[in-house]
Scaffold this motif. Structure first.
Motif, PDB file in Angstrom:
ATOM      1  N   PHE A 171     -21.509  47.012  81.292  1.00  0.00           N
ATOM      2  CA  PHE A 171     -22.836  47.233  80.658  1.00  0.00           C
ATOM      3  C   PHE A 171     -23.160  48.557  80.157  1.00  0.00           C
ATOM      4  CE2 PHE A 171     -27.518  47.835  81.381  1.00  0.00           C
ATOM      5  CZ  PHE A 171     -27.834  46.979  80.417  1.00  0.00           C
ATOM      6  N   ASP A 172     -22.936  49.629  80.671  1.00  0.00           N
ATOM      7  CA  ASP A 172     -23.423  50.783  80.376  1.00  0.00           C
ATOM      8  C   ASP A 172     -22.636  51.501  79.191  1.00  0.00           C
ATOM      9  OD1 ASP A 172     -21.515  51.369  81.813  1.00  0.00           O
ATOM     10  OD2 ASP A 172     -22.042  52.806  82.865  1.00  0.00           O
ATOM     11  N   SER A 173     -21.512  50.729  78.715  1.00  0.00           N
ATOM     12  CA  SER A 173     -20.704  51.449  77.494  1.00  0.00           C
ATOM     13  C   SER A 173     -21.305  51.108  76.174  1.00  0.00           C
ATOM     14  CB  SER A 173     -19.228  50.864  77.686  1.00  0.00           C
ATOM     15  OG  SER A 173     -19.458  49.338  77.438  1.00  0.00           O
ATOM     16  N   ASP A 174     -21.099  52.012  75.350  1.00  0.00           N
ATOM     17  CA  ASP A 174     -21.600  51.850  73.906  1.00  0.00           C
ATOM     18  C   ASP A 174     -20.807  50.923  73.052  1.00  0.00           C
ATOM     19  OD1 ASP A 174     -23.385  52.085  71.754  1.00  0.00           O
ATOM     20  OD2 ASP A 174     -22.426  53.942  71.157  1.00  0.00           O
ATOM     21  N   LEU A 175     -20.498  49.871  73.611  1.00  0.00           N
ATOM     22  CA  LEU A 175     -19.404  48.731  73.106  1.00  0.00           C
ATOM     23  C   LEU A 175     -19.900  48.059  71.793  1.00  0.00           C
ATOM     24  CD1 LEU A 175     -16.898  47.373  73.845  1.00  0.00           C
ATOM     25  CD2 LEU A 175     -18.131  45.768  75.404  1.00  0.00           C
ATOM     26  N   GLU A 176     -21.315  47.978  71.746  1.00  0.00           N
ATOM     27  CA  GLU A 176     -21.722  47.448  70.070  1.00  0.00           C
ATOM     28  C   GLU A 176     -21.391  48.174  69.249  1.00  0.00           C
ATOM     29  OE1 GLU A 176     -25.325  45.200  68.076  1.00  0.00           O
ATOM     30  OE2 GLU A 176     -25.619  46.070  69.927  1.00  0.00           O
ATOM     31  N   ALA A 177     -21.503  49.585  69.389  1.00  0.00           N
ATOM     32  CA  ALA A 177     -20.966  50.585  68.315  1.00  0.00           C
ATOM     33  C   ALA A 177     -19.586  50.521  68.115  1.00  0.00           C
ATOM     34  CB  ALA A 177     -21.433  51.879  68.762  1.00  0.00           C
TER      35      ALA A 177
ATOM     36  N   SER B 158     -21.223  40.771  77.160  1.00  0.00           N
ATOM     37  CA  SER B 158     -19.972  40.267  76.401  1.00  0.00           C
ATOM     38  C   SER B 158     -20.940  40.045  74.967  1.00  0.00           C
ATOM     39  CB  SER B 158     -19.945  38.736  76.934  1.00  0.00           C
ATOM     40  OG  SER B 158     -20.954  37.919  76.650  1.00  0.00           O
ATOM     41  N   PHE B 159     -19.950  40.616  73.895  1.00  0.00           N
ATOM     42  CA  PHE B 159     -20.450  40.315  72.524  1.00  0.00           C
ATOM     43  C   PHE B 159     -19.770  39.463  71.811  1.00  0.00           C
ATOM     44  CE2 PHE B 159     -21.677  44.652  73.983  1.00  0.00           C
ATOM     45  CZ  PHE B 159     -23.065  44.935  73.546  1.00  0.00           C
ATOM     46  N   THR B 160     -20.226  38.358  71.002  1.00  0.00           N
ATOM     47  CA  THR B 160     -19.876  37.494  70.223  1.00  0.00           C
ATOM     48  C   THR B 160     -19.860  37.848  68.827  1.00  0.00           C
ATOM     49  OG1 THR B 160     -19.871  35.713  71.922  1.00  0.00           O
ATOM     50  CG2 THR B 160     -19.397  35.223  69.656  1.00  0.00           C
ATOM     51  N   VAL B 161     -18.809  38.239  68.368  1.00  0.00           N
ATOM     52  CA  VAL B 161     -18.692  38.620  66.705  1.00  0.00           C
ATOM     53  C   VAL B 161     -18.223  37.441  65.906  1.00  0.00           C
ATOM     54  CG1 VAL B 161     -17.855  40.343  65.244  1.00  0.00           C
ATOM     55  CG2 VAL B 161     -18.107  41.138  67.648  1.00  0.00           C
ATOM     56  N   THR B 162     -19.098  37.035  65.173  1.00  0.00           N
ATOM     57  CA  THR B 162     -18.809  36.080  64.038  1.00  0.00           C
ATOM     58  C   THR B 162     -18.726  36.656  62.643  1.00  0.00           C
ATOM     59  OG1 THR B 162     -19.822  34.457  65.509  1.00  0.00           O
ATOM     60  CG2 THR B 162     -19.317  33.660  63.187  1.00  0.00           C
TER      61      THR B 162
ATOM     62  N   GLU C  94     -10.331  51.567  75.947  1.00  0.00           N
ATOM     63  CA  GLU C  94     -10.519  51.579  77.260  1.00  0.00           C
ATOM     64  C   GLU C  94     -11.992  51.324  77.803  1.00  0.00           C
ATOM     65  OE1 GLU C  94     -11.914  56.101  78.257  1.00  0.00           O
ATOM     66  OE2 GLU C  94      -9.928  55.847  78.129  1.00  0.00           O
ATOM     67  N   GLN C  95     -12.936  51.249  76.804  1.00  0.00           N
ATOM     68  CA  GLN C  95     -14.192  50.567  76.941  1.00  0.00           C
ATOM     69  C   GLN C  95     -14.201  48.924  77.169  1.00  0.00           C
ATOM     70  OE1 GLN C  95     -16.050  52.535  73.673  1.00  0.00           O
ATOM     71  NE2 GLN C  95     -17.604  52.761  75.118  1.00  0.00           N
ATOM     72  N   VAL C  96     -13.200  48.348  76.467  1.00  0.00           N
ATOM     73  CA  VAL C  96     -12.998  46.899  76.223  1.00  0.00           C
ATOM     74  C   VAL C  96     -12.262  46.502  77.661  1.00  0.00           C
ATOM     75  CG1 VAL C  96     -12.117  45.012  74.962  1.00  0.00           C
ATOM     76  CG2 VAL C  96     -13.261  46.895  73.919  1.00  0.00           C
ATOM     77  N   LEU C  97     -12.963  45.504  78.196  1.00  0.00           N
ATOM     78  CA  LEU C  97     -12.114  44.914  79.372  1.00  0.00           C
ATOM     79  C   LEU C  97     -11.246  43.456  78.980  1.00  0.00           C
ATOM     80  CD1 LEU C  97     -15.076  45.088  81.954  1.00  0.00           C
ATOM     81  CD2 LEU C  97     -12.963  46.431  81.924  1.00  0.00           C
ATOM     82  N   MET C  98     -11.917  43.002  78.056  1.00  0.00           N
ATOM     83  CA  MET C  98     -11.316  41.595  77.677  1.00  0.00           C
ATOM     84  C   MET C  98     -11.629  41.405  76.042  1.00  0.00           C
ATOM     85  SD  MET C  98     -11.698  38.105  79.422  1.00  0.00           S
ATOM     86  CE  MET C  98     -12.252  38.744  80.737  1.00  0.00           C
ATOM     87  N   VAL C  99     -10.729  40.643  75.331  1.00  0.00           N
ATOM     88  CA  VAL C  99     -10.962  40.031  73.988  1.00  0.00           C
ATOM     89  C   VAL C  99     -10.443  38.779  73.769  1.00  0.00           C
ATOM     90  CG1 VAL C  99     -10.559  40.500  71.566  1.00  0.00           C
ATOM     91  CG2 VAL C  99     -10.859  42.646  72.987  1.00  0.00           C
ATOM     92  N   LEU C 100     -11.240  38.122  73.478  1.00  0.00           N
ATOM     93  CA  LEU C 100     -10.946  36.613  73.359  1.00  0.00           C
ATOM     94  C   LEU C 100     -10.991  36.003  72.082  1.00  0.00           C
ATOM     95  CD1 LEU C 100     -12.842  35.219  76.601  1.00  0.00           C
ATOM     96  CD2 LEU C 100     -10.401  35.748  76.270  1.00  0.00           C
TER      97      LEU C 100
END
Length: 81
Positions: A15-21, A51-55, A75-81
């Motif tokens: 949650f606290d990561s800058d994942l969207e950027a 979780s982010f869903t990117v279309t 390393e910020q990403v735990l999973m990509v589906l």
């Protein structure tokens, strides 16, 4: 799969990561028009993960593979589906 095609990718991280950027940067690096890309987010019930869903509109399988590799190798990403 026939290209170009609309494709959704789900990315999960802390949650606290800058994942969207990070997601936006990876999408831009792979020549996807970020203005035409839809990104939605959802926090986990416990609040630890987002979780982010990117279309996006993918132009080729290679482009999708490059996006998956770049995201899953971070390393910020735990999973990509």
């Amino acid at each position: 799969m026939e290209f170009p095609t609309e494709f959704s990718i789900k990315v999960v991280g802390a949650f606290d990561s800058d994942l969207e950027a990070l997601i936006v940067a990876v999408v831009r690096q792979n020549n996807v028009d970020i203005e035409l890309t839809k990104i939605t987010s959802r926090q986990s019930s416990g609040g630890k993960y987002t979780s982010f869903t990117v279309t996006l509109t993918a132009e080729s399988q290679e482009q999708l593979d490059n996006i998956y590799r770049a995201l899953s190798g971070n390393e910020q990403v735990l999973m990509v589906l």
